[in-house]
Design a protein around this motif. Sequence first.
Motif, PDB file in Angstrom:
ATOM      1  N   ASN A  96       9.206   2.471   4.911  1.00  0.00           N
ATOM      2  CA  ASN A  96      10.080   3.527   4.397  1.00  0.00           C
ATOM      3  C   ASN A  96       9.386   4.878   4.477  1.00  0.00           C
ATOM      4  OD1 ASN A  96      12.413   1.864   3.345  1.00  0.00           O
ATOM      5  ND2 ASN A  96      10.691   0.901   2.299  1.00  0.00           N
ATOM      6  N   LEU A  97       9.593   5.555   5.609  1.00  0.00           N
ATOM      7  CA  LEU A  97       8.938   6.831   5.852  1.00  0.00           C
ATOM      8  C   LEU A  97       9.834   7.991   5.439  1.00  0.00           C
ATOM      9  CD1 LEU A  97       8.203   5.087   8.937  1.00  0.00           C
ATOM     10  CD2 LEU A  97       6.340   6.636   8.372  1.00  0.00           C
ATOM     11  N   PRO A  98       9.232   9.094   4.986  1.00  0.00           N
ATOM     12  CA  PRO A  98      10.034  10.272   4.672  1.00  0.00           C
ATOM     13  C   PRO A  98      10.862  10.694   5.888  1.00  0.00           C
ATOM     14  CG  PRO A  98       7.753  10.581   3.981  1.00  0.00           C
ATOM     15  CD  PRO A  98       7.788   9.325   4.786  1.00  0.00           C
ATOM     16  N   GLY A  99      12.128  10.975   5.642  1.00  0.00           N
ATOM     17  CA  GLY A  99      13.007  11.390   6.722  1.00  0.00           C
ATOM     18  C   GLY A  99      13.692  10.254   7.452  1.00  0.00           C
ATOM     19  N   PHE A 100      13.269   9.002   7.184  1.00  0.00           N
ATOM     20  CA  PHE A 100      13.865   7.856   7.856  1.00  0.00           C
ATOM     21  C   PHE A 100      14.568   6.906   6.893  1.00  0.00           C
ATOM     22  CE2 PHE A 100      10.648   9.219  10.860  1.00  0.00           C
ATOM     23  CZ  PHE A 100      11.255   9.037  12.084  1.00  0.00           C
ATOM     24  N   THR A 101      14.329   7.066   5.596  1.00  0.00           N
ATOM     25  CA  THR A 101      14.849   6.088   4.647  1.00  0.00           C
ATOM     26  C   THR A 101      15.788   6.723   3.634  1.00  0.00           C
ATOM     27  OG1 THR A 101      14.217   4.242   3.209  1.00  0.00           O
ATOM     28  CG2 THR A 101      13.038   6.313   2.895  1.00  0.00           C
ATOM     29  N   SER A 102      16.585   5.873   3.018  1.00  0.00           N
ATOM     30  CA  SER A 102      17.422   6.237   1.878  1.00  0.00           C
ATOM     31  C   SER A 102      17.148   5.234   0.778  1.00  0.00           C
ATOM     32  CB  SER A 102      18.901   6.204   2.268  1.00  0.00           C
ATOM     33  OG  SER A 102      19.730   6.173   1.113  1.00  0.00           O
ATOM     34  N   PHE A 103      17.191   5.692  -0.459  1.00  0.00           N
ATOM     35  CA  PHE A 103      16.980   4.777  -1.583  1.00  0.00           C
ATOM     36  C   PHE A 103      18.081   3.720  -1.668  1.00  0.00           C
ATOM     37  CE2 PHE A 103      14.364   8.040  -4.236  1.00  0.00           C
ATOM     38  CZ  PHE A 103      13.254   7.760  -3.463  1.00  0.00           C
ATOM     39  N   ASP A 104      19.162   3.875  -0.919  1.00  0.00           N
ATOM     40  CA  ASP A 104      20.265   2.916  -0.938  1.00  0.00           C
ATOM     41  C   ASP A 104      20.078   1.778   0.058  1.00  0.00           C
ATOM     42  OD1 ASP A 104      21.652   4.392  -2.865  1.00  0.00           O
ATOM     43  OD2 ASP A 104      22.642   5.619  -1.359  1.00  0.00           O
ATOM     44  N   GLY A 113       0.844  -1.178   0.000  1.00  0.00           N
ATOM     45  CA  GLY A 113       0.000   0.000   0.000  1.00  0.00           C
ATOM     46  C   GLY A 113       0.885   1.235   0.000  1.00  0.00           C
ATOM     47  N   ILE A 114       0.264   2.392   0.094  1.00  0.00           N
ATOM     48  CA  ILE A 114       0.992   3.653   0.163  1.00  0.00           C
ATOM     49  C   ILE A 114       0.358   4.519   1.234  1.00  0.00           C
ATOM     50  CG2 ILE A 114      -0.400   4.630  -1.704  1.00  0.00           C
ATOM     51  CD1 ILE A 114       2.020   6.357  -2.493  1.00  0.00           C
ATOM     52  N   GLY A 115       1.179   5.131   2.072  1.00  0.00           N
ATOM     53  CA  GLY A 115       0.665   6.022   3.095  1.00  0.00           C
ATOM     54  C   GLY A 115       0.393   7.410   2.533  1.00  0.00           C
ATOM     55  N   GLU A 116      -0.379   8.188   3.254  1.00  0.00           N
ATOM     56  CA  GLU A 116      -0.683   9.548   2.810  1.00  0.00           C
ATOM     57  C   GLU A 116       0.549  10.432   2.806  1.00  0.00           C
ATOM     58  OE1 GLU A 116      -4.446  11.257   4.378  1.00  0.00           O
ATOM     59  OE2 GLU A 116      -4.759   9.248   5.223  1.00  0.00           O
ATOM     60  N   ASP A 117       1.631   9.993   3.469  1.00  0.00           N
ATOM     61  CA  ASP A 117       2.906  10.714   3.428  1.00  0.00           C
ATOM     62  C   ASP A 117       3.842  10.166   2.362  1.00  0.00           C
ATOM     63  OD1 ASP A 117       3.475   8.276   4.547  1.00  0.00           O
ATOM     64  OD2 ASP A 117       4.494   9.065   6.318  1.00  0.00           O
ATOM     65  N   PRO A 150       8.838   8.576  -0.652  1.00  0.00           N
ATOM     66  CA  PRO A 150       9.567   7.319  -0.861  1.00  0.00           C
ATOM     67  C   PRO A 150       8.978   6.421  -1.948  1.00  0.00           C
ATOM     68  CG  PRO A 150       9.469   7.809   1.477  1.00  0.00           C
ATOM     69  CD  PRO A 150       8.607   8.833   0.792  1.00  0.00           C
ATOM     70  N   ALA A 151       7.655   6.337  -2.052  1.00  0.00           N
ATOM     71  CA  ALA A 151       7.046   5.433  -3.038  1.00  0.00           C
ATOM     72  C   ALA A 151       7.338   5.835  -4.469  1.00  0.00           C
ATOM     73  CB  ALA A 151       5.544   5.346  -2.817  1.00  0.00           C
ATOM     74  N   SER A 152       7.811   7.051  -4.703  1.00  0.00           N
ATOM     75  CA  SER A 152       8.141   7.464  -6.066  1.00  0.00           C
ATOM     76  C   SER A 152       9.224   6.589  -6.682  1.00  0.00           C
ATOM     77  CB  SER A 152       8.569   8.936  -6.095  1.00  0.00           C
ATOM     78  OG  SER A 152       9.747   9.149  -5.328  1.00  0.00           O
ATOM     79  N   VAL A 153      10.081   5.998  -5.840  1.00  0.00           N
ATOM     80  CA  VAL A 153      11.180   5.179  -6.358  1.00  0.00           C
ATOM     81  C   VAL A 153      10.668   3.903  -7.019  1.00  0.00           C
ATOM     82  CG1 VAL A 153      11.637   3.748  -4.307  1.00  0.00           C
ATOM     83  CG2 VAL A 153      13.533   4.419  -5.796  1.00  0.00           C
ATOM     84  N   LEU A 154       9.467   3.490  -6.699  1.00  0.00           N
ATOM     85  CA  LEU A 154       8.928   2.259  -7.273  1.00  0.00           C
ATOM     86  C   LEU A 154       8.773   2.361  -8.782  1.00  0.00           C
ATOM     87  CD1 LEU A 154       6.218   1.469  -4.555  1.00  0.00           C
ATOM     88  CD2 LEU A 154       8.551   0.558  -4.719  1.00  0.00           C
ATOM     89  N   ARG A 155       8.688   3.577  -9.307  1.00  0.00           N
ATOM     90  CA  ARG A 155       8.583   3.759 -10.758  1.00  0.00           C
ATOM     91  C   ARG A 155       9.825   3.290 -11.504  1.00  0.00           C
ATOM     92  NH1 ARG A 155       7.349   9.809  -9.969  1.00  0.00           N
ATOM     93  NH2 ARG A 155       8.260  10.024 -12.058  1.00  0.00           N
ATOM     94  N   THR A 164      12.339  -3.114   8.422  1.00  0.00           N
ATOM     95  CA  THR A 164      11.607  -3.025   7.169  1.00  0.00           C
ATOM     96  C   THR A 164      12.488  -3.345   5.974  1.00  0.00           C
ATOM     97  OG1 THR A 164      10.274  -1.551   5.761  1.00  0.00           O
ATOM     98  CG2 THR A 164      12.107  -0.541   6.946  1.00  0.00           C
ATOM     99  N   PHE A 165      11.858  -3.835   4.911  1.00  0.00           N
ATOM    100  CA  PHE A 165      12.534  -3.883   3.625  1.00  0.00           C
ATOM    101  C   PHE A 165      12.829  -2.452   3.201  1.00  0.00           C
ATOM    102  CE2 PHE A 165      10.593  -8.025   1.644  1.00  0.00           C
ATOM    103  CZ  PHE A 165      11.019  -8.741   2.754  1.00  0.00           C
ATOM    104  N   GLY A 166      14.057  -2.175   2.841  1.00  0.00           N
ATOM    105  CA  GLY A 166      14.392  -0.893   2.256  1.00  0.00           C
ATOM    106  C   GLY A 166      14.113  -0.899   0.761  1.00  0.00           C
TER     107      GLY A 166
END
Length: 237
Positions: A135-143, A125-129, A213-218, A175-177
């Motif tokens: 993988n929450l904004p401010g807590f994750t890196s795409f790496d 799913g995707i959160g409203e943030d 964060p979910a933008s990276v799924l593209r 979490t899975f990064g």
Amino acid sequence: MKLLVTEDYETLSQVTADLILLKWSENHRVNLALTAGSSPKRTYEILVERLRAVQFDQSLAHFYNFDEISLKDQADGLTMQALMQELFQPLGIEDKNIEVLDAENYQDYDYQIAEAGGLDLVLMGIGEDGHFCGNLPGFTSFDYGVYRVPIAPGDDLYQLLDQATPHTPGTEMVTFGPQTVLAAKELVLIANGKKKAAIIKQALEGPITEDVPASVLRLHPNLTVILDQEAASELTE
């Protein structure tokens, strides 16, 4: 990216259940990582209804919880409690087919997935943030691969989690990064309701950024996004 816009939440759930069953029915071990939360609830009800009605070999499916939040004085975390209640117990999934992720094994989990042949399907799913998995904004890196986020009373993450469960949050989330998710063979992202429309537009049409964060799924070559009309209502195309 394949985008499917359905008439309503019920149709979204039917289509999502079809995709999971199609993957599950392949005649070999299938590694599935499935989300908890509100969006997949009806999907899981449909899966239970269908699989109880037929002769179906469940032994080839192995389930990976892609995030977990520890809960104080609880044997299972928030994600596992939900999946056990909504899917695993109703279907009688055996413990040997449930690949638990927790704070004890997260550092080896990417290796375990690779040794098992990789993930065949990740349903998110995707959160409203804009978060996916943990993988929450401010807590994750795409790496990041699989990683741990500490939780402490009073911080923003603790407050967020405290609202999501009747239990007291524990001391960590694992979490899975993004790298773990992008390594899977197939990704499915689902969203329903008007409240998800703004973030869906950002994730699918805005810049690819760790702020969403979910933008990276593209970037994944085999991503299917399934929305109801309300969730898709702000998309340009």
